[in-house]
Design an enzyme around this catalytic site. Structure first.
Site, PDB file in Angstrom:
ATOM      1  N   GLY A 196       0.802  -1.220   0.000  1.00  0.00           N
ATOM      2  CA  GLY A 196       0.000   0.000   0.000  1.00  0.00           C
ATOM      3  C   GLY A 196       0.830   1.263   0.000  1.00  0.00           C
ATOM      4  N   CYS A 197       2.153   1.124   0.000  1.00  0.00           N
ATOM      5  CA  CYS A 197       3.026   2.296  -0.067  1.00  0.00           C
ATOM      6  C   CYS A 197       3.502   2.486  -1.497  1.00  0.00           C
ATOM      7  CB  CYS A 197       4.248   2.119   0.849  1.00  0.00           C
ATOM      8  SG  CYS A 197       3.859   2.206   2.602  1.00  0.00           S
ATOM      9  N   GLN A 198       3.520   3.720  -1.935  1.00  0.00           N
ATOM     10  CA  GLN A 198       4.018   4.041  -3.268  1.00  0.00           C
ATOM     11  C   GLN A 198       5.512   3.752  -3.352  1.00  0.00           C
ATOM     12  OE1 GLN A 198       3.519   8.171  -4.223  1.00  0.00           O
ATOM     13  NE2 GLN A 198       3.976   7.885  -6.385  1.00  0.00           N
TER      14      GLN A 198
END
Length: 140
Positions: free
Chosen positions: A50-52
């Protein structure tokens, strides 16, 4: 120090800065002080979904306290995880699970992040609490 006391310190530190340029610079500086994760944990198993940017997080129990280490390939994200580790590392799992994360709103972090970074922040907190929950079940 308790989680609440550490969070209060973080709020106080961020309040010393007049604008977000200074706060971003402070976050970058915090990222440089991050206790680095061992290279063996820089695997897909330790990447926060969920982290870029890539963010690796590891947790270990030490004297009934959870100790976090992390790294990121992006300087702002590294600063964000550094803030979270400062607040939650070396704390009892139950304290982490029950802790409030309102300090993030108080320093204005969420509103000054891009939507993808804000989602990543939520994912980081969720992963920290999941580690704490896993360790708490081992204690009981």
């Amino acid at each position: 120090m308790t989680i609440a006391e550490i969070q209060a310190d973080i709020i106080e530190e961020f309040s010393m800065f007049d604008d977000w340029e200074e706060r971003y610079q402070y976050m970058i500086d915090l990222g440089k002080t991050l206790p680095l994760i061992d290279e063996k944990y820089k695997t897909d198993d330790h990447i926060i979904k969920g982290c870029q940017s890539k963010v690796w997080l590891n947790a270990e129990m030490n004297d009934e306290k959870v100790v976090f280490t992390a790294d990121s390939d992006a300087i702002i994200t590294k600063g964000i995880i550094a803030i979270l580790i400062r607040a939650f590392s070396n704390q009892h799992p139950k304290a982490i699970i029950e802790s409030n994360t309102g300090f993030i709103d108080e320093i204005g972090l969420k509103e000054h992040l891009s939507p993808t970074r804000a989602n990543g922040l939520v994912s980081m907190i969720k992963q920290i609490k999941m580690y704490a929950l896993a360790y708490q079940t081992q204690i009981n």
